[in-house]
Design a protein around this motif. Structure first.
Motif, PDB file in Angstrom:
ATOM      1  N   HIS A 193       0.840  -1.193   0.000  1.00 13.18           N
ATOM      2  CA  HIS A 193       0.000   0.000   0.000  1.00 13.18           C
ATOM      3  C   HIS A 193       0.876   1.245   0.000  1.00 13.18           C
ATOM      4  O   HIS A 193       1.909   1.283   0.689  1.00 13.18           O
ATOM      5  CB  HIS A 193      -0.860   0.080   1.273  1.00 13.18           C
ATOM      6  CG  HIS A 193      -2.078  -0.766   1.257  1.00 13.18           C
ATOM      7  ND1 HIS A 193      -3.294  -0.319   0.776  1.00 13.18           N
ATOM      8  CD2 HIS A 193      -2.281  -2.039   1.676  1.00 13.18           C
ATOM      9  CE1 HIS A 193      -4.194  -1.290   0.913  1.00 13.18           C
ATOM     10  NE2 HIS A 193      -3.608  -2.338   1.446  1.00 13.18           N
ATOM     11  N   SER A 194       0.462   2.243  -0.743  1.00  9.10           N
ATOM     12  CA  SER A 194       0.905   3.604  -0.460  1.00  9.10           C
ATOM     13  C   SER A 194      -0.071   4.114   0.582  1.00  9.10           C
ATOM     14  O   SER A 194      -1.218   4.446   0.264  1.00  9.10           O
ATOM     15  CB  SER A 194       0.865   4.482  -1.714  1.00  9.10           C
ATOM     16  OG  SER A 194       1.080   5.833  -1.355  1.00  9.10           O
ATOM     17  N   THR A 195       0.360   4.148   1.829  1.00 12.78           N
ATOM     18  CA  THR A 195      -0.538   4.574   2.912  1.00 12.78           C
ATOM     19  C   THR A 195      -0.799   6.074   2.858  1.00 12.78           C
ATOM     20  O   THR A 195      -1.655   6.585   3.603  1.00 12.78           O
ATOM     21  CB  THR A 195       0.036   4.186   4.282  1.00 12.78           C
ATOM     22  OG1 THR A 195       1.372   4.714   4.402  1.00 12.78           O
ATOM     23  CG2 THR A 195       0.093   2.673   4.438  1.00 12.78           C
ATOM     24  N   THR A 196      -0.078   6.762   1.987  1.00 13.63           N
ATOM     25  CA  THR A 196      -0.332   8.182   1.721  1.00 13.63           C
ATOM     26  C   THR A 196      -1.769   8.398   1.271  1.00 13.63           C
ATOM     27  O   THR A 196      -2.363   9.443   1.545  1.00 13.63           O
ATOM     28  CB  THR A 196       0.607   8.678   0.599  1.00 13.63           C
ATOM     29  OG1 THR A 196       1.952   8.356   0.928  1.00 13.63           O
ATOM     30  CG2 THR A 196       0.467  10.168   0.359  1.00 13.63           C
ATOM     31  N   LYS A 197      -2.325   7.405   0.589  1.00 12.27           N
ATOM     32  CA  LYS A 197      -3.597   7.576  -0.104  1.00 12.27           C
ATOM     33  C   LYS A 197      -4.788   7.334   0.828  1.00 12.27           C
ATOM     34  O   LYS A 197      -4.999   8.081   1.760  1.00 12.27           O
ATOM     35  CB  LYS A 197      -3.619   6.658  -1.322  1.00 12.27           C
ATOM     36  CG  LYS A 197      -2.367   6.752  -2.210  1.00 12.27           C
ATOM     37  CD  LYS A 197      -2.056   8.153  -2.686  1.00 12.27           C
ATOM     38  CE  LYS A 197      -0.995   8.212  -3.782  1.00 12.27           C
ATOM     39  NZ  LYS A 197       0.336   7.794  -3.380  1.00 12.27           N
ATOM     40  N   TYR A 198      -5.585   6.296   0.593  1.00 12.33           N
ATOM     41  CA  TYR A 198      -6.827   6.123   1.344  1.00 12.33           C
ATOM     42  C   TYR A 198      -6.613   5.825   2.822  1.00 12.33           C
ATOM     43  O   TYR A 198      -7.427   6.226   3.661  1.00 12.33           O
ATOM     44  CB  TYR A 198      -7.681   5.026   0.714  1.00 12.33           C
ATOM     45  CG  TYR A 198      -8.369   5.458  -0.543  1.00 12.33           C
ATOM     46  CD1 TYR A 198      -9.404   6.392  -0.506  1.00 12.33           C
ATOM     47  CD2 TYR A 198      -7.981   4.967  -1.787  1.00 12.33           C
ATOM     48  CE1 TYR A 198     -10.043   6.807  -1.660  1.00 12.33           C
ATOM     49  CE2 TYR A 198      -8.609   5.375  -2.949  1.00 12.33           C
ATOM     50  CZ  TYR A 198      -9.639   6.295  -2.882  1.00 12.33           C
ATOM     51  OH  TYR A 198     -10.257   6.710  -4.027  1.00 12.33           O
ATOM     52  N   PHE A 199      -5.556   5.110   3.170  1.00 11.83           N
ATOM     53  CA  PHE A 199      -5.324   4.835   4.582  1.00 11.83           C
ATOM     54  C   PHE A 199      -5.064   6.148   5.330  1.00 11.83           C
ATOM     55  O   PHE A 199      -5.588   6.375   6.410  1.00 11.83           O
ATOM     56  CB  PHE A 199      -4.151   3.872   4.766  1.00 11.83           C
ATOM     57  CG  PHE A 199      -4.500   2.421   4.586  1.00 11.83           C
ATOM     58  CD1 PHE A 199      -5.815   2.014   4.437  1.00 11.83           C
ATOM     59  CD2 PHE A 199      -3.507   1.451   4.560  1.00 11.83           C
ATOM     60  CE1 PHE A 199      -6.145   0.671   4.289  1.00 11.83           C
ATOM     61  CE2 PHE A 199      -3.813   0.105   4.407  1.00 11.83           C
ATOM     62  CZ  PHE A 199      -5.133  -0.288   4.269  1.00 11.83           C
ATOM     63  N   GLY A 200      -4.249   7.020   4.741  1.00 13.71           N
ATOM     64  CA  GLY A 200      -4.032   8.335   5.334  1.00 13.71           C
ATOM     65  C   GLY A 200      -5.266   9.200   5.215  1.00 13.71           C
ATOM     66  O   GLY A 200      -5.708   9.825   6.181  1.00 13.71           O
ATOM     67  N   GLY A 201      -5.798   9.268   4.009  1.00 15.66           N
ATOM     68  CA  GLY A 201      -7.113   9.846   3.786  1.00 15.66           C
ATOM     69  C   GLY A 201      -7.245  11.359   3.837  1.00 15.66           C
ATOM     70  O   GLY A 201      -8.322  11.881   3.563  1.00 15.66           O
ATOM     71  N   HIS A 202      -6.179  12.071   4.185  1.00 13.84           N
ATOM     72  CA  HIS A 202      -6.308  13.528   4.351  1.00 13.84           C
ATOM     73  C   HIS A 202      -5.196  14.300   3.635  1.00 13.84           C
ATOM     74  O   HIS A 202      -5.020  15.501   3.894  1.00 13.84           O
ATOM     75  CB  HIS A 202      -6.316  13.886   5.839  1.00 13.84           C
ATOM     76  CG  HIS A 202      -7.498  13.346   6.581  1.00 13.84           C
ATOM     77  ND1 HIS A 202      -7.574  12.038   6.991  1.00 13.84           N
ATOM     78  CD2 HIS A 202      -8.662  13.923   6.957  1.00 13.84           C
ATOM     79  CE1 HIS A 202      -8.728  11.836   7.608  1.00 13.84           C
ATOM     80  NE2 HIS A 202      -9.414  12.961   7.601  1.00 13.84           N
ATOM     81  N   SER A 203      -4.454  13.637   2.773  1.00  7.03           N
ATOM     82  CA  SER A 203      -3.408  14.285   1.965  1.00  7.03           C
ATOM     83  C   SER A 203      -2.373  15.007   2.820  1.00  7.03           C
ATOM     84  O   SER A 203      -1.866  16.059   2.436  1.00  7.03           O
ATOM     85  CB  SER A 203      -4.047  15.264   0.960  1.00  7.03           C
ATOM     86  OG  SER A 203      -4.963  14.594   0.131  1.00  7.03           O
ATOM     87  N   ASP A 204      -2.037  14.429   3.985  1.00 13.27           N
ATOM     88  CA  ASP A 204      -1.058  15.087   4.848  1.00 13.27           C
ATOM     89  C   ASP A 204      -0.051  14.123   5.473  1.00 13.27           C
ATOM     90  O   ASP A 204       0.677  14.484   6.400  1.00 13.27           O
ATOM     91  CB  ASP A 204      -1.763  15.893   5.948  1.00 13.27           C
ATOM     92  CG  ASP A 204      -2.723  15.060   6.791  1.00 13.27           C
ATOM     93  OD1 ASP A 204      -2.745  13.817   6.641  1.00 13.27           O
ATOM     94  OD2 ASP A 204      -3.469  15.641   7.605  1.00 13.27           O
ATOM     95  N   ILE A 205      -0.018  12.889   4.981  1.00 14.25           N
ATOM     96  CA  ILE A 205       0.925  11.893   5.496  1.00 14.25           C
ATOM     97  C   ILE A 205       1.573  11.174   4.310  1.00 14.25           C
ATOM     98  O   ILE A 205       0.874  10.749   3.391  1.00 14.25           O
ATOM     99  CB  ILE A 205       0.232  10.820   6.362  1.00 14.25           C
ATOM    100  CG1 ILE A 205      -0.658  11.444   7.432  1.00 14.25           C
ATOM    101  CG2 ILE A 205       1.259   9.888   7.007  1.00 14.25           C
ATOM    102  CD1 ILE A 205      -1.631  10.466   8.059  1.00 14.25           C
ATOM    103  N   LEU A 206       2.879  11.015   4.333  1.00 12.55           N
ATOM    104  CA  LEU A 206       3.580  10.216   3.328  1.00 12.55           C
ATOM    105  C   LEU A 206       3.950   8.885   3.968  1.00 12.55           C
ATOM    106  O   LEU A 206       4.525   8.861   5.065  1.00 12.55           O
ATOM    107  CB  LEU A 206       4.835  10.947   2.859  1.00 12.55           C
ATOM    108  CG  LEU A 206       5.539  10.378   1.625  1.00 12.55           C
ATOM    109  CD1 LEU A 206       4.677  10.577   0.382  1.00 12.55           C
ATOM    110  CD2 LEU A 206       6.897  11.042   1.430  1.00 12.55           C
ATOM    111  N   GLY A 207       3.619   7.773   3.296  1.00 10.71           N
ATOM    112  CA  GLY A 207       3.952   6.479   3.881  1.00 10.71           C
ATOM    113  C   GLY A 207       3.632   5.325   2.961  1.00 10.71           C
ATOM    114  O   GLY A 207       3.007   5.477   1.909  1.00 10.71           O
ATOM    115  N   GLY A 208       4.092   4.161   3.347  1.00 10.05           N
ATOM    116  CA  GLY A 208       3.823   2.937   2.595  1.00 10.05           C
ATOM    117  C   GLY A 208       3.927   1.748   3.529  1.00 10.05           C
ATOM    118  O   GLY A 208       4.412   1.862   4.660  1.00 10.05           O
ATOM    119  N   CYS A 209       3.469   0.595   3.071  1.00 14.17           N
ATOM    120  CA  CYS A 209       3.604  -0.605   3.893  1.00 14.17           C
ATOM    121  C   CYS A 209       3.580  -1.856   3.022  1.00 14.17           C
ATOM    122  O   CYS A 209       3.056  -1.852   1.905  1.00 14.17           O
ATOM    123  CB  CYS A 209       2.512  -0.694   4.951  1.00 14.17           C
ATOM    124  SG  CYS A 209       0.857  -1.057   4.307  1.00 14.17           S
TER     125      CYS A 209
END
Length: 384
Positions: A193-209
């Motif tokens: 996942h690019s957790t930046t997207k729906y998991f983060g959900g608010h366009s303010d976190i960069l991440g992946g898993c």
């Protein structure tokens, strides 16, 4: 537990010291040992290796996909890179021909001297996948829906081909997310996942898993160890604050996702009937060529087929008209990325550059959770 409950409670152990219901943010990079210098059981040593906020996040991410272990990274690209790196030098990978373009850039640019190679195929053509298999093929990479044309891959069919040849299957589940597609249920070996997207959900976190399945790994867990080592030794880790914020964002994940999908379905129906639009790529439409497969593997939390919040459209008149339409929208922001609460639209060809395979008249749309009446009205005024 159901996904709505897991999104709130998995990995949330509060704080035993203060009794806080919300896990505290722990920014410390290092942690004290016992008086005799020995390591304290259950306590972290150094934040690059592990951190309380990251461990809590990883527990939640694994639970949401029904996996045994999640490994968090500083970006989706870093997560993807960890999988490719773990395959070893000289490995061959089969990629979809319609895919997030930076996934292939990793192989072409960062691993050119590593001997990593890839073949791009139409992942909806099973015979093409079989023809692409080589002696050194180690991995088939699935992205469904695909980015940006929303092709739907039959995950189970691809897994069957791969297992017959002892090849791993990884699924980029960023777009569908675990709310609409459960790749482990269809036999994949790895989820990214690019957790930046729906998991983060608010366009303010960069991440992946990277998430590994609950069943015993076919390789004895070697790949998981290699990916975890890439994370901790390579240092491509998210900050404690990003982990804390992502954990917080996931609490509303199960509430956000149905709204994204409901809005996208209504917007797709509206756009399909507009004379300015050549084609709407959205698997929820009965006219869509991938609708049958999507119904089989894109299922909402209530057990009813549900098709996510992403779509793309082909605008009549080519690139010029596509850019004009994007510029005329007021609520939809012309910007990169997706999965936030706000609606975004993007001309992918402009972003991807000269080597882009995206049609010049394609606009990718991330449908947010605003009122659908306002979103449709925004397109109506833009068409005028």
């Amino acid at each position: 537990m159901k996904i709505e409950t897991l999104a709130i409670h998995a990995g949330n152990h509060g704080d035993l010291t203060s009794g806080a219901v919300v896990p505290p943010l722990i920014l410390s990079t290092t942690f004290e040992r016992a008086n005799d210098g020995s390591l304290v059981e259950g306590r972290d040593i150094y934040t690059r290796a592990s951190n309380p906020n990251r461990r809590a996040l990883e527990e939640k991410l694994a639970a949401l996909e029904g996996g045994s272990e999640a490994i968090a990274f500083a970006s989706g690209q870093a997560a993807t890179m960890s999988i490719f790196h773990a395959l070893g030098a000289g490995s061959h990978i089969i990629l979809p021909d319609d895919i997030y373009y930076n996934t292939k850039v990793i192989i072409d640019n960062l691993y050119a001297n590593f001997g990593l190679t890839c073949t791009e195929v139409d992942m909806t053509d099973l015979s093409a996948i079989k023809r692409a298999i080589k002696k050194n093929t180690k991995l088939i990479w699935i992205e469904t829906p695909s980015n940006p044309s929303l092709k739907i891959t039959d995950i189970q069919a691809v897994v069957k081909i791969a297992k017959a040849k002892d090849i791993l299957v990884a699924c980029d589940n960023t777009w569908a997310t675990s709310f609409f597609t459960r790749p482990f249920d269809f036999g994949v070996d790895i989820i990214m996942h690019s957790t930046t997207k729906y998991f983060g959900g608010h366009s303010d976190i960069l991440g992946g898993c990277v998430i590994l399945p609950a069943l015993p790994a076919s390789d004895g867990g070697v790949l998981g160890v290699a990916i975890r080592t890439f994370q901790s030794v390579g240092g491509a880790v998210p900050s404690p604050f990003d982990c804390w914020l992502l954990n917080r964002s996931l609490s509303t994940y199960a509430i956000r996702m149905p709204v994204h999908a409901k809005n996208a379905m209504k917007l797709a129906v509206f756009l399909e009937n507009q004379p300015q639009i050549e084609k709407v790529n959205y698997p929820g439409l009965k006219s869509n060529q991938y609708h049958r497969i999507a119904k089989k593997q894109m299922i909402g939390a209530d057990g009813v087929p549900c098709f996510g919040g992403m779509m793309s459209i082909l605008v009549k008149g080519g690139e010029k008209q596509a850019l004009a339409l994007a510029s005329n929208l007021k609520i939809f922001k012309h910007a990169t990325s997706l999965g936030g609460v706000e609606s975004l639209i993007e001309h992918r060809y402009s972003v991807e550059g000269l080597h882009s395979k995206s049609p010049e008249n394609l606009l990718r749309i991330s449908v947010g959770i605003e009122n659908i009446i306002d979103l449709i009205a925004d397109f109506e005024q833009a068409f005028k």
